[in-house]
Every structure is written in C-alpha cells, then in structure tokens.
Design a protein around this motif. Structure first.
Motif, PDB file in Angstrom:
ATOM      1  N   MET A   1    -102.408  55.924  -6.148  1.00  0.00           N
ATOM      2  CA  MET A   1    -101.190  56.298  -6.867  1.00  0.00           C
ATOM      3  C   MET A   1    -100.070  56.658  -5.898  1.00  0.00           C
ATOM      4  SD  MET A   1    -101.107  59.075  -9.881  1.00  0.00           S
ATOM      5  CE  MET A   1     -99.527  59.752 -10.345  1.00  0.00           C
TER       6      MET A   1
ATOM      7  N   SER B   1     -96.695  53.357 -12.513  1.00  0.00           N
ATOM      8  CA  SER B   1     -97.997  53.780 -11.983  1.00  0.00           C
ATOM      9  C   SER B   1     -97.890  54.685 -10.757  1.00  0.00           C
ATOM     10  CB  SER B   1     -98.846  52.546 -11.645  1.00  0.00           C
ATOM     11  OG  SER B   1     -98.161  51.740 -10.704  1.00  0.00           O
TER      12      SER B   1
ATOM     13  N   THR C   1    -107.076  54.140 -11.467  1.00  0.00           N
ATOM     14  CA  THR C   1    -106.289  54.314 -10.233  1.00  0.00           C
ATOM     15  C   THR C   1    -106.589  55.682  -9.637  1.00  0.00           C
ATOM     16  OG1 THR C   1    -104.521  53.036 -11.283  1.00  0.00           O
ATOM     17  CG2 THR C   1    -103.938  54.222  -9.276  1.00  0.00           C
TER      18      THR C   1
ATOM     19  N   LYS D   1    -103.091  46.493 -18.530  1.00  0.00           N
ATOM     20  CA  LYS D   1    -102.054  47.488 -18.256  1.00  0.00           C
ATOM     21  C   LYS D   1    -101.831  48.451 -19.428  1.00  0.00           C
ATOM     22  CE  LYS D   1     -97.510  47.732 -16.149  1.00  0.00           C
ATOM     23  NZ  LYS D   1     -96.561  47.013 -15.328  1.00  0.00           N
TER      24      LYS D   1
ATOM     25  N   ASN E   1     -98.452  53.612  -4.495  1.00  0.00           N
ATOM     26  CA  ASN E   1     -97.710  52.760  -5.426  1.00  0.00           C
ATOM     27  C   ASN E   1     -96.213  52.999  -5.310  1.00  0.00           C
ATOM     28  OD1 ASN E   1     -99.982  51.557  -6.448  1.00  0.00           O
ATOM     29  ND2 ASN E   1    -100.078  52.800  -8.303  1.00  0.00           N
TER      30      ASN E   1
ATOM     31  N   GLN F   1    -102.729  56.077 -14.041  1.00  0.00           N
ATOM     32  CA  GLN F   1    -103.252  55.072 -14.947  1.00  0.00           C
ATOM     33  C   GLN F   1    -104.744  54.924 -14.721  1.00  0.00           C
ATOM     34  OE1 GLN F   1    -100.976  51.433 -14.813  1.00  0.00           O
ATOM     35  NE2 GLN F   1     -99.080  52.470 -15.351  1.00  0.00           N
TER      36      GLN F   1
END
Length: 343
Positions: free
Chosen positions: A45, A32, A40, A201, A48, A37
């Motif tokens: 992002m 991610s 998000t 997910k 992450n 994704q």
C-alpha cells in the motif's frame, strides 16, 4: 489563503498539498494508496501511487501558479501555456487534467485538476461520471471549502448512486450487495476493466472498507422513503412496484435519464422523458436498462479521458503507468482460485 484542512488528514497529505497553489475549493485523495484493499499488504500500500483530485474555481490562474511552482510535473503540453492547458482540461474527455507519476515527498502521486463548475455539473447530472464515480466510494477529504452549491452536489451524487443501485438490485438485499453495486457503477462499461485494471477491483474495494461505506451512506438510507433499512441485520428492502420504480427513475441524474430514453425510444418517435420512464418502470428488465445507461456514460468518458491522458502524461509516463496497471491485473488474476467455493 490557508487551506482549511480537515482533521485526521495526516502530515503526509498536508505536506503534499503544501507544494501546490492554495486556492482549492475541494481536494481529496483516493485509491489503493489511500484505502486498504483486500489482498494488499501495508507494505504494498505504501508503494502504491497516491491519487488526488483538486477542484479549483479558476483553472487558468491555478495552472499559471502551478507551472511556476511545479513545471516539471507537466508533459510537453507545458509549452502551450496555462490558457491552452485549461482549455484542454475543460473541453476534452471528462473535463479533468491529470499530471501522473510525479515524485513528491518520497511518494509517487497522480493529481487531476477540474474546475469547480465542471465538478458540480458531473456530481449533479453524471455528465461523465468520471469524478462523480470516484466520489461514490470512500475518499479522504483533505480540503472542503464553504461552497454551498458544491456541498449540495456532493450529497446529491451519493443519493443518485443509491437510487441507481436500488433499480439494479432485487427487492431485498444485504448492505454488502448495495455497496458492491454502488462501487461497481463507475466501472460499468469502463474499457480499462477489460484491459488494464484488476478485475476483482470492486470486491477488493468493498471488502476492507465496509465501515467507510456505511459512514458515507447510512443517513441517506435511513432518510430514504423508498427503502426499509435494518442496519443491525445489515439488510434492506426496496419498493419494486412500478410506482416505486417510476419515482426512482424520475430522481436519476439528467444524463442517465437521457441515455435510458435513447436506449428505449425508437428513433423518430420523440416521446417525452416522463412517458418513456413510465414504460421502463413497468418493464421486468428495468434494472438492466439502467445498467446499460450507466455503462454508456462510463464507456465514452473512460475512452476519451484515457486518450487525453496520453497527451497530458506524455508517452513515456503513459507506457510506464499502463505497464504497472497490467502487472496489477496479472497479480489479481493469479491470486484468483480456479474453483470458487460457496461459504
């Protein structure tokens, strides 16, 4: 040796890679932090963690160099030295050694080191499906050496993902159905999906990356004799006859065939694999049996690799990493509407 970095890898990735020993046969970034994704934002992002996998021909030499360059990345296991670290890498879990929550160049990264030989084995035979499963989904390739055997194994892995998915899908389905099925293979049976991973997910991965999936799979789908692929309509039709299913079952990776035969063949009967797969091909529950076979591979490797991860990451990092995953899962659960409306 300079890294044969492919185009469009971006300065950030090149800067990060430059801080590691350079003899890498394959390197890719995934997850991610790399691909957007659904749900998000760009800001999220960028916060992450970036996930990497490095395949190396000689793990002992690579860890020796990396311990000199990046000793702080390792848990207390660094005291055991590179030979022991390499044997922990190769002999336990999914034959990959992760250093996690590592600050590099203003980002937090996690990187796994796997031997080129173990990677080829997983791609060809789905021994653990741990790295092979990540490579079913779009990744950002950063280094790809000249190893012909590895290149062939990467393609074989994608073909296997398509074949296994065909067996689990109905006679006709959409591109999105196929990509959801492929993306879900490596999560089937993963205990972290019950505790620690965001349940939505798989859908999130596919929703914003359909074009990346198309690029990855379109030539395989166009060349596959078992399917009618209509890319303009995004529709597919697959051969569901017992003969068609038998051909697909015989093309599956060796470990999956073994898991399927174990599920179907009663103990002590010891029939050969071909005979058992012929029986499965005629079974209306053929897709379910394949699904259970995939789940059994993923389940055992996800548990053993996670236990190994506690040692390779160290206890504090494990607790920190797990709490981040649980927070993500909680956010995903809260985002979910209570009533799903069909569009």
């Amino acid at each position: 040796m300079t890294l044969p970095v492919l185009h469009n890898t971006g300065v950030l990735y090149r800067r990060i890679l430059s801080q590691f020993p350079q003899d890498i046969s394959l390197a890719f970034a995934y997850g991610s932090g790399v691909f957007k994704q659904h749900g998000t934002s760009q800001g999220q992002m960028e916060k992450n963690m970036l996930d990497f996998v490095f395949a190396v021909d000689d793990p002992v030499t690579w860890h020796t160099m990396n311990l000199l360059q990046n000793r702080k990345h390792y848990s207390i296991l660094k005291l055991l030295g590179p030979t022991k670290i390499s044997s922990i890498q190769n002999e336990y879990g999914a034959a990959i050694y992760y250093n996690t929550l590592v600050p590099v160049d203003g980002r937090i990264i996690k990187y796994g080191v796997i031997s080129t030989e173990s990677l080829i084995d997983d791609l060809m035979h789905w021994k653990t499906m741990y790295v092979a499963g990540r490579l079913h989904k779009p990744v950002k390739m950063l280094v790809q050496g000249e190893n012909g055997k590895l290149q062939g194994a990467l393609v074989a892995n994608l073909k296997s993902a398509v074949t296994a998915s065909f067996l689990m899908l109905p006679e006709s389905f959409s591109e999105e159905d196929l990509f959801l099925q492929i993306a879900g293979l490596s999560f089937a049976g993963d205990f972290r999906m019950v505790f620690g991973e965001d349940k939505s997910k798989v859908a999130n991965i596919v929703k914003d990356n359909a074009e990346h999936f198309r690029i990855l799979y379109s030539s395989i789908l166009q060349d596959c004799p078992q399917v009618v692929y209509k890319p303009q309509q995004g529709k597919l039709e697959v051969d569901k006859s017992p003969e068609g299913q038998f051909i697909q079952l015989m093309a599956l990776p060796r470990t999956l065939q073994q898991r399927i035969t174990k599920l179907v063949d009663p103990p002590g009967k010891n029939r050969d694999v071909e005979e058992i797969l012929l029986q499965v091909a005629q079974d209306p529950d053929c897709g379910t049996v394949v699904q259970q076979g995939v789940s059994s591979i993923v389940k055992s490797s996800s548990i053993t690799q996670s236990i190994k991860g506690i040692a390779t990451a160290g206890l504090w990092k494990t607790v920190s990493y797990s709490s981040k995953k649980l927070r993500k899962m909680w956010r995903g659960w809260r985002r979910k509407p209570t009533v799903s409306h069909m569009s």
